[in-house]
Design a protein around this motif. Structure first.
Motif, PDB file in Angstrom:
ATOM      1  N   VAL A  42      -1.485  -0.731  48.693  1.00  0.00           N
ATOM      2  CA  VAL A  42      -0.921  -1.793  49.535  1.00  0.00           C
ATOM      3  C   VAL A  42       0.019  -2.666  48.705  1.00  0.00           C
ATOM      4  O   VAL A  42       1.113  -3.012  49.145  1.00  0.00           O
ATOM      5  CB  VAL A  42      -2.044  -2.635  50.193  1.00  0.00           C
ATOM      6  CG1 VAL A  42      -1.472  -3.883  50.848  1.00  0.00           C
ATOM      7  CG2 VAL A  42      -2.814  -1.795  51.200  1.00  0.00           C
ATOM      8  N   TYR A  43      -0.406  -3.006  47.481  1.00  0.00           N
ATOM      9  CA  TYR A  43       0.447  -3.810  46.596  1.00  0.00           C
ATOM     10  C   TYR A  43       1.783  -3.099  46.362  1.00  0.00           C
ATOM     11  O   TYR A  43       2.844  -3.729  46.425  1.00  0.00           O
ATOM     12  CB  TYR A  43      -0.247  -4.079  45.260  1.00  0.00           C
ATOM     13  CG  TYR A  43       0.670  -4.745  44.264  1.00  0.00           C
ATOM     14  CD1 TYR A  43       0.905  -6.112  44.332  1.00  0.00           C
ATOM     15  CD2 TYR A  43       1.320  -4.005  43.283  1.00  0.00           C
ATOM     16  CE1 TYR A  43       1.763  -6.729  43.437  1.00  0.00           C
ATOM     17  CE2 TYR A  43       2.182  -4.617  42.392  1.00  0.00           C
ATOM     18  CZ  TYR A  43       2.400  -5.972  42.477  1.00  0.00           C
ATOM     19  OH  TYR A  43       3.260  -6.572  41.598  1.00  0.00           O
ATOM     20  N   GLU A  44       1.733  -1.806  46.064  1.00  0.00           N
ATOM     21  CA  GLU A  44       2.967  -1.051  45.825  1.00  0.00           C
ATOM     22  C   GLU A  44       3.862  -1.065  47.059  1.00  0.00           C
ATOM     23  O   GLU A  44       5.072  -1.253  46.948  1.00  0.00           O
ATOM     24  CB  GLU A  44       2.631   0.395  45.432  1.00  0.00           C
ATOM     25  CG  GLU A  44       2.047   0.536  44.048  1.00  0.00           C
ATOM     26  CD  GLU A  44       1.668   1.963  43.713  1.00  0.00           C
ATOM     27  OE1 GLU A  44       1.718   2.308  42.521  1.00  0.00           O
ATOM     28  OE2 GLU A  44       1.321   2.739  44.627  1.00  0.00           O
ATOM     29  N   ASP A  45       3.266  -0.876  48.234  1.00  0.00           N
ATOM     30  CA  ASP A  45       4.044  -0.855  49.477  1.00  0.00           C
ATOM     31  C   ASP A  45       4.697  -2.201  49.766  1.00  0.00           C
ATOM     32  O   ASP A  45       5.850  -2.277  50.177  1.00  0.00           O
ATOM     33  CB  ASP A  45       3.158  -0.444  50.656  1.00  0.00           C
ATOM     34  CG  ASP A  45       2.693   1.000  50.574  1.00  0.00           C
ATOM     35  OD1 ASP A  45       3.294   1.789  49.796  1.00  0.00           O
ATOM     36  OD2 ASP A  45       1.714   1.340  51.267  1.00  0.00           O
ATOM     37  N   VAL A  46       3.964  -3.284  49.563  1.00  0.00           N
ATOM     38  CA  VAL A  46       4.453  -4.621  49.882  1.00  0.00           C
ATOM     39  C   VAL A  46       5.471  -5.106  48.852  1.00  0.00           C
ATOM     40  O   VAL A  46       6.494  -5.687  49.209  1.00  0.00           O
ATOM     41  CB  VAL A  46       3.270  -5.622  49.982  1.00  0.00           C
ATOM     42  CG1 VAL A  46       3.758  -7.051  50.082  1.00  0.00           C
ATOM     43  CG2 VAL A  46       2.387  -5.277  51.174  1.00  0.00           C
ATOM     44  N   SER A  47       5.203  -4.870  47.570  1.00  0.00           N
ATOM     45  CA  SER A  47       6.053  -5.417  46.510  1.00  0.00           C
ATOM     46  C   SER A  47       7.233  -4.526  46.151  1.00  0.00           C
ATOM     47  O   SER A  47       8.211  -5.001  45.582  1.00  0.00           O
ATOM     48  CB  SER A  47       5.226  -5.653  45.242  1.00  0.00           C
ATOM     49  OG  SER A  47       4.857  -4.416  44.664  1.00  0.00           O
ATOM     50  N   GLY A  48       7.115  -3.240  46.424  1.00  0.00           N
ATOM     51  CA  GLY A  48       8.149  -2.310  45.990  1.00  0.00           C
ATOM     52  C   GLY A  48       7.991  -1.903  44.536  1.00  0.00           C
ATOM     53  O   GLY A  48       8.770  -1.120  44.014  1.00  0.00           O
ATOM     54  N   GLN A  49       7.005  -2.458  43.850  1.00  0.00           N
ATOM     55  CA  GLN A  49       6.725  -2.093  42.470  1.00  0.00           C
ATOM     56  C   GLN A  49       5.732  -0.939  42.442  1.00  0.00           C
ATOM     57  O   GLN A  49       4.951  -0.769  43.370  1.00  0.00           O
ATOM     58  CB  GLN A  49       6.140  -3.274  41.707  1.00  0.00           C
ATOM     59  CG  GLN A  49       7.084  -4.437  41.578  1.00  0.00           C
ATOM     60  CD  GLN A  49       6.443  -5.598  40.852  1.00  0.00           C
ATOM     61  OE1 GLN A  49       5.243  -5.803  40.922  1.00  0.00           O
ATOM     62  NE2 GLN A  49       7.257  -6.376  40.147  1.00  0.00           N
ATOM     63  N   GLN A  50       5.776  -0.165  41.373  1.00  0.00           N
ATOM     64  CA  GLN A  50       4.869   0.964  41.223  1.00  0.00           C
ATOM     65  C   GLN A  50       3.945   0.742  40.035  1.00  0.00           C
ATOM     66  O   GLN A  50       4.392   0.263  38.981  1.00  0.00           O
ATOM     67  CB  GLN A  50       5.656   2.261  40.998  1.00  0.00           C
ATOM     68  CG  GLN A  50       6.551   2.646  42.169  1.00  0.00           C
ATOM     69  CD  GLN A  50       5.733   3.082  43.362  1.00  0.00           C
ATOM     70  OE1 GLN A  50       4.892   3.953  43.267  1.00  0.00           O
ATOM     71  NE2 GLN A  50       5.976   2.449  44.499  1.00  0.00           N
ATOM     72  N   VAL A  51       2.683   1.095  40.195  1.00  0.00           N
ATOM     73  CA  VAL A  51       1.743   1.050  39.082  1.00  0.00           C
ATOM     74  C   VAL A  51       2.107   2.198  38.146  1.00  0.00           C
ATOM     75  O   VAL A  51       2.249   3.344  38.583  1.00  0.00           O
ATOM     76  CB  VAL A  51       0.290   1.207  39.585  1.00  0.00           C
ATOM     77  CG1 VAL A  51      -0.677   1.332  38.419  1.00  0.00           C
ATOM     78  CG2 VAL A  51      -0.097   0.030  40.476  1.00  0.00           C
ATOM     79  N   ASN A  52       2.283   1.915  36.877  1.00  0.00           N
ATOM     80  CA  ASN A  52       2.606   2.939  35.899  1.00  0.00           C
ATOM     81  C   ASN A  52       1.299   3.615  35.464  1.00  0.00           C
ATOM     82  O   ASN A  52       0.549   3.070  34.665  1.00  0.00           O
ATOM     83  CB  ASN A  52       3.324   2.327  34.700  1.00  0.00           C
ATOM     84  CG  ASN A  52       3.809   3.377  33.735  1.00  0.00           C
ATOM     85  OD1 ASN A  52       3.292   4.489  33.671  1.00  0.00           O
ATOM     86  ND2 ASN A  52       4.815   3.010  32.959  1.00  0.00           N
ATOM     87  N   LYS A  53       1.042   4.796  35.999  1.00  0.00           N
ATOM     88  CA  LYS A  53      -0.218   5.481  35.707  1.00  0.00           C
ATOM     89  C   LYS A  53      -0.278   6.008  34.282  1.00  0.00           C
ATOM     90  O   LYS A  53      -1.358   6.272  33.769  1.00  0.00           O
ATOM     91  CB  LYS A  53      -0.460   6.595  36.717  1.00  0.00           C
ATOM     92  CG  LYS A  53      -0.771   6.034  38.098  1.00  0.00           C
ATOM     93  CD  LYS A  53      -1.375   7.038  39.016  1.00  0.00           C
ATOM     94  CE  LYS A  53      -1.797   6.356  40.299  1.00  0.00           C
ATOM     95  NZ  LYS A  53      -2.595   7.210  41.143  1.00  0.00           N
ATOM     96  N   LEU A  54       0.873   6.136  33.626  1.00  0.00           N
ATOM     97  CA  LEU A  54       0.853   6.556  32.227  1.00  0.00           C
ATOM     98  C   LEU A  54       0.366   5.429  31.317  1.00  0.00           C
ATOM     99  O   LEU A  54      -0.203   5.686  30.266  1.00  0.00           O
ATOM    100  CB  LEU A  54       2.239   7.030  31.792  1.00  0.00           C
ATOM    101  CG  LEU A  54       2.767   8.287  32.481  1.00  0.00           C
ATOM    102  CD1 LEU A  54       4.193   8.580  32.036  1.00  0.00           C
ATOM    103  CD2 LEU A  54       1.861   9.473  32.208  1.00  0.00           C
ATOM    104  N   LYS A  55       0.616   4.182  31.716  1.00  0.00           N
ATOM    105  CA  LYS A  55       0.173   3.036  30.919  1.00  0.00           C
ATOM    106  C   LYS A  55      -1.162   2.474  31.413  1.00  0.00           C
ATOM    107  O   LYS A  55      -1.718   1.583  30.784  1.00  0.00           O
ATOM    108  CB  LYS A  55       1.218   1.928  30.964  1.00  0.00           C
ATOM    109  CG  LYS A  55       2.499   2.259  30.234  1.00  0.00           C
ATOM    110  CD  LYS A  55       3.431   1.067  30.265  1.00  0.00           C
ATOM    111  CE  LYS A  55       4.717   1.328  29.509  1.00  0.00           C
ATOM    112  NZ  LYS A  55       5.614   0.174  29.548  1.00  0.00           N
ATOM    113  N   SER A  56      -1.644   2.956  32.535  1.00  0.00           N
ATOM    114  CA  SER A  56      -2.890   2.461  33.113  1.00  0.00           C
ATOM    115  C   SER A  56      -4.057   3.323  32.662  1.00  0.00           C
ATOM    116  O   SER A  56      -3.879   4.490  32.315  1.00  0.00           O
ATOM    117  CB  SER A  56      -2.806   2.477  34.640  1.00  0.00           C
ATOM    118  OG  SER A  56      -1.722   1.687  35.084  1.00  0.00           O
TER     119      SER A  56
END
Length: 154
Positions: A42-56
């Motif tokens: 939901v955060y990604e959809d609303v903000s347009g930002q993506q969680v970086n799964k390589l750094k997570s």
């Protein structure tokens, strides 16, 4: 979703946010993990930002079962890191602070000195490098944490 309480009488927390870094706490129950992943989607959809799964990553108790590790990996798509994990350059750990948590900082300073060793620098040049480069490297970590005392080694 349940909250996490670090110490008896301490605050109940679900997350910590620092600048653009975030730490989310959840139990190992699949329903809680799915809720966390839904919140991130939901955060990604609303903000347009993506969680970086390589750094997570996912940090679990050292004695977490193989089944829990595999299930969490499947549900999150994130790799597991052992404690201590780092957030904003500072080690986050469970239990008492150990001198080994600061070894990376010492290693980085030593590595930097060795790269300079091969250069022909004047005494003034060496002083400038020490004052402006070496002293700046540990400032953030040492401002945030006080390392434990350890005996000097030769």
């Amino acid at each position: 979703m349940r909250t996490i309480q670090i110490t008896t009488g301490g605050p109940s927390i679900t997350h910590l946010a620092f600048a653009d870094d975030m730490i989310l706490f959840a139990s190992g129950k699949p329903s809680d993990i799915r809720k966390v992943m839904k919140i991130l989607t939901v955060y990604e959809d609303v903000s347009g930002q993506q969680v970086n799964k390589l750094k997570s990553c996912v940090a679990m108790a050292p004695k977490a079962s193989v089944e829990l590790i595999h299930r969490t990996r499947h549900l999150t798509g994130l790799h597991r890191k052992d404690w201590p994990i780092k957030c904003l350059g500072c080690p986050l750990f469970v239990g008492r602070m150990k001198i080994i948590y600061f070894s990376e900082m010492v290693h980085n300073i030593t590595k930097r000195i060795h790269t300079w060793h091969a250069r022909f620098l004047s005494k003034g040049g060496k002083i400038v490098l020490i004052k402006h480069v070496l002293l700046a490297m540990p400032v953030h970590l040492l401002a945030a944490m006080k390392p434990p005392k350890a005996p000097l080694s030769n």
